[in-house]
Design an enzyme around this catalytic site. Sequence first.
Site, PDB file in Angstrom:
ATOM      1  CB  VAL A   1      -8.815  15.134 -17.261  1.00 23.17           C
ATOM      2  CG1 VAL A   1      -7.995  14.663 -18.462  1.00 23.17           C
ATOM      3  CG2 VAL A   1     -10.289  15.178 -17.607  1.00 23.17           C
TER       4      VAL A   1
ATOM      5  CB  CYS B   1      -3.320  21.583 -13.737  1.00 21.08           C
ATOM      6  SG  CYS B   1      -4.339  20.093 -13.873  1.00 21.08           S
TER       7      CYS B   1
ATOM      8  CB  ILE C   1     -10.878  30.967 -11.579  1.00 21.00           C
ATOM      9  CG1 ILE C   1     -12.305  30.444 -11.778  1.00 21.00           C
ATOM     10  CG2 ILE C   1     -10.887  32.291 -10.875  1.00 21.00           C
ATOM     11  CD1 ILE C   1     -13.087  30.198 -10.478  1.00 21.00           C
TER      12      ILE C   1
ATOM     13  N   GLY D   1     -15.248  30.950 -15.776  1.00 19.28           N
ATOM     14  CA  GLY D   1     -15.763  30.240 -14.617  1.00 19.28           C
ATOM     15  C   GLY D   1     -17.278  30.253 -14.654  1.00 19.28           C
TER      16      GLY D   1
ATOM     17  N   GLY E   1     -15.976  27.165 -20.871  1.00 16.97           N
ATOM     18  CA  GLY E   1     -15.451  25.825 -20.650  1.00 16.97           C
ATOM     19  C   GLY E   1     -16.546  24.791 -20.516  1.00 16.97           C
ATOM     20  CB  THR E   2     -18.213  23.579 -17.457  1.00 14.07           C
ATOM     21  OG1 THR E   2     -16.966  23.370 -16.767  1.00 14.07           O
ATOM     22  CG2 THR E   2     -19.197  22.522 -17.028  1.00 14.07           C
TER      23      THR E   2
HETATM   24  C1  LIG Z   1     -12.825  18.511 -18.211  1.00 15.09           C
HETATM   25  C2  LIG Z   1     -12.001  19.739 -17.974  1.00 15.09           C
HETATM   26  C3  LIG Z   1     -10.656  19.749 -18.350  1.00 15.09           C
HETATM   27  C4  LIG Z   1      -9.863  20.879 -18.144  1.00 15.09           C
HETATM   28  N1  LIG Z   1      -8.555  20.865 -18.553  1.00 15.09           N
HETATM   29  C5  LIG Z   1      -7.802  21.998 -18.427  1.00 15.09           C
HETATM   30  C6  LIG Z   1      -6.464  22.048 -18.920  1.00 15.09           C
HETATM   31  O1  LIG Z   1      -5.954  21.090 -19.508  1.00 15.09           O
HETATM   32  N2  LIG Z   1      -5.749  23.194 -18.754  1.00 15.09           N
HETATM   33  C7  LIG Z   1      -6.283  24.307 -18.129  1.00 15.09           C
HETATM   34  O2  LIG Z   1      -5.619  25.331 -18.015  1.00 15.09           O
HETATM   35  N3  LIG Z   1      -7.563  24.287 -17.672  1.00 15.09           N
HETATM   36  C8  LIG Z   1      -8.326  23.169 -17.794  1.00 15.09           C
HETATM   37  N4  LIG Z   1      -9.623  23.160 -17.336  1.00 15.09           N
HETATM   38  C9  LIG Z   1     -10.163  24.362 -16.685  1.00 15.09           C
HETATM   39  C10 LIG Z   1     -10.985  25.218 -17.647  1.00 15.09           C
HETATM   40  O3  LIG Z   1     -10.203  25.647 -18.735  1.00 15.09           O
HETATM   41  C11 LIG Z   1     -11.585  26.439 -16.905  1.00 15.09           C
HETATM   42  O4  LIG Z   1     -10.528  27.199 -16.364  1.00 15.09           O
HETATM   43  C12 LIG Z   1     -12.498  26.058 -15.762  1.00 15.09           C
HETATM   44  O5  LIG Z   1     -13.225  24.886 -16.058  1.00 15.09           O
HETATM   45  C13 LIG Z   1     -13.484  27.172 -15.384  1.00 15.09           C
HETATM   46  O6  LIG Z   1     -14.325  27.549 -16.456  1.00 15.09           O
HETATM   47  P1  LIG Z   1     -15.778  26.879 -16.752  1.00 15.09           P
HETATM   48  O7  LIG Z   1     -16.575  26.931 -15.481  1.00 15.09           O
HETATM   49  O8  LIG Z   1     -16.364  27.695 -17.870  1.00 15.09           O
HETATM   50  O9  LIG Z   1     -15.509  25.494 -17.160  1.00 15.09           O
HETATM   51  C14 LIG Z   1     -10.423  22.026 -17.530  1.00 15.09           C
HETATM   52  C15 LIG Z   1     -11.783  22.018 -17.158  1.00 15.09           C
HETATM   53  C16 LIG Z   1     -12.563  20.903 -17.371  1.00 15.09           C
HETATM   54  C17 LIG Z   1     -14.003  20.934 -16.962  1.00 15.09           C
END
Ligand SMILES: Cc1cc2nc3c(=O)[nH]c(=O)nc-3n(C[C@H](O)[C@H](O)[C@H](O)COP(=O)(O)O)c2cc1C
Lengths: 302, 252
Positions: free
Chosen positions: A70, A128, A189, A241, A263-264
Amino acid sequence: MNMKTTIAGVQFKNPIITASGTFGFGREYNNFYDVGLLGGICSKGLTLEPRQGNQPVRIAETPSGMLNSVGLQNPGVEYFIQNELPFMKSTGAVVIANAAGSCEADYVRIVQMLSDTDVDMIELNISCPNVKKGGMAFGVDPEGVEHIVKAVRHVCKKPLIVKLTPNVADISKNALAAQNAGADAISLINTVAAMAVDYKTRRPVLNAVTGGLSGPAVKPVALRMVYQCYKAVNIPIIGMGGIVSGTDAAEFMLCGAAAVQVGTANIFEPLAAINILNELTNLCEHDNITNVQSLVGGLRVD
Amino acid sequence: MKPVVAQLTISKIECFDGSVYRVEASSDTALPNIAAGQFAHIKVPGKSLRRPICVYKSDEHTITFIVADVGEGTHAFVTQKAGYKFDAILPLGNGFPILQDKKNIVLLGGGTGCAPLIKIAGQNPSLHVTALLGFRNAAAMGTYKNDFDRVCKRVLYCTDDGSYGHHGFPTDLLAEVSPDVLYVCGAYGMMKTAQDYCKKHGVTGYASMEQRMGCGVGACLVCSVNIMVDGEQKLLRACADGPVFPLEDIVL
Ligand SMILES: Cc1cc2nc3c(=O)[nH]c(=O)nc-3n(C[C@H](O)[C@H](O)[C@H](O)COP(=O)(O)O)c2cc1C
Ligand SMILES: Cc1cc2nc3c(=O)[nH]c(=O)nc-3n(C[C@H](O)[C@H](O)[C@H](O)COP(=O)(O)OP(=O)(O)OC[C@H]3O[C@@H](n4cnc5c(N)ncnc54)[C@H](O)[C@@H]3O)c2cc1C
Ligand code: FES
């Protein structure tokens, strides 16, 4: 049963928080359920000025996960404070603002601005992978982490969470550096630097070539890192994560997470966060766990 | 209309040309109203990310999708049988604005791109609607049966191989039908030609855009498309700001 969690003096109804960038500012998912039932909600990564982000394609599905690139698209911190924060606060969940920058001055300014609002906590995104200067420069080595966290700590009037990147040699050193510099908590993470290739076209799937991997594919890596950081620091850890179930959340807590972010899973399933909360609650009930915090660090390692 | 997660069961699945499927599904609970151009975000077997598919037809308890088998996700979906249960988030996105004061409405669709257009005519019987529909061949046309003929005043079919109707592209016929307003869904080339036509003749146009999606509801910002807003190129969300945009604003 007690699902309450306290992190850096901030009380959460329960340990389920939505992760930055996957939940907008909470409005969309509030159409599906009352997001105020969650422990906390975290904003998209905010920068001083509005950002358009990277050109599409910005997403690719991978086995048990996804990549995104993104590139911190967001309306800017001022717009956030005026137009999104009031809604987030109105939900009743703890509100975390995720702050990102490209230089020290930006980080300091944005944290100053957020400090004068009613956000409950600030999560410093020094991790990021999708922006050339997305803070990763500060997040990779312990010296960088210590430097930026110190600078921000100076002006930060809110409880400060430092979000760590997994794309480093030894994450526990960075966790320690954050603690030494005055972080109130760490979260981990962020996404794992990765890429996807389309063999037929011989091109990368993402326009930005590389992106960040998230979802169940990264869960084992994330668990290991939470476990290592838990041994290294004594400030609270917010683990994330690949969490898609209540059991996943409990596993992170056993490794030392006081709370978790989802998150995801939200992207796959709009009801994910509330389902995970219900599953975790049921799991505790079923296993006679009267206080969810008793899970934290409860991993048996002989 | 707030989106819901609808529990659906495939009631009938048909294929006329070996690659495009007409999937009818039913819902025990009443489905919300779904406007022309809105889509459903469908859970397909074996995949974590949902697949966006526009709603072809719907009423209280049934819904029909036209699905092309183009990759792993759509293949896994269209190879299911009647009785298969799945869920879909719907309705999503902004549909086609209906301009009641316009006289000569033209739908311009290619292949599966015809699907989001039919509700424009179906839901607005008072409009004078002409459809220009393009297909690879006559077999591919069969997917839509005679649905368009039933709801449009006039339908002009085109095939790439000349096996039915006009031998060529539906955009070839734009001058002949001279639309007051044009609704488009199709491949890049069709959109580009339609955009040029509308600019040249001062015709109002709307087109439905495709982009790879994550959440489908506007929260993750992965589905951006380039759109002109007040003279500036912006990245907007195909899922929540679109998928329908004014044709003249789309950066092609
Ligand atoms: C589409 C998308 C956008 C994300 N944008 C951010 C962000 O703006 N700032 C941030 O700290 N992490 C961002 N992340 C990371 C998530 O907050 C999280 O750390 C990471 O995806 C791992 O967790 P998950 O496997 O549950 O998604 C983003 C993740 C995804 C998938
Ligand atoms: C609003 C909207 C409405 C749509 N309506 C229809 C419809 O009515 N009928 C129909 O057959 N198709 C429709 N599509 C296209 C359909 O979503 C894709 O063909 C489908 O996602 C491909 O998935 P796959 O796993 O088979 O292909 P793969 O190529 O294996 O998919 C890989 C990834 O890319 C995504 N992707 C690939 N092609 C597209 C595309 N053209 N648009 C969006 N995402 C894509 C997939 O969702 C998946 O995440 C629509 C797309 C959008 C955005
Ligand atoms: S797909 Fe998530 S914002 Fe459009």
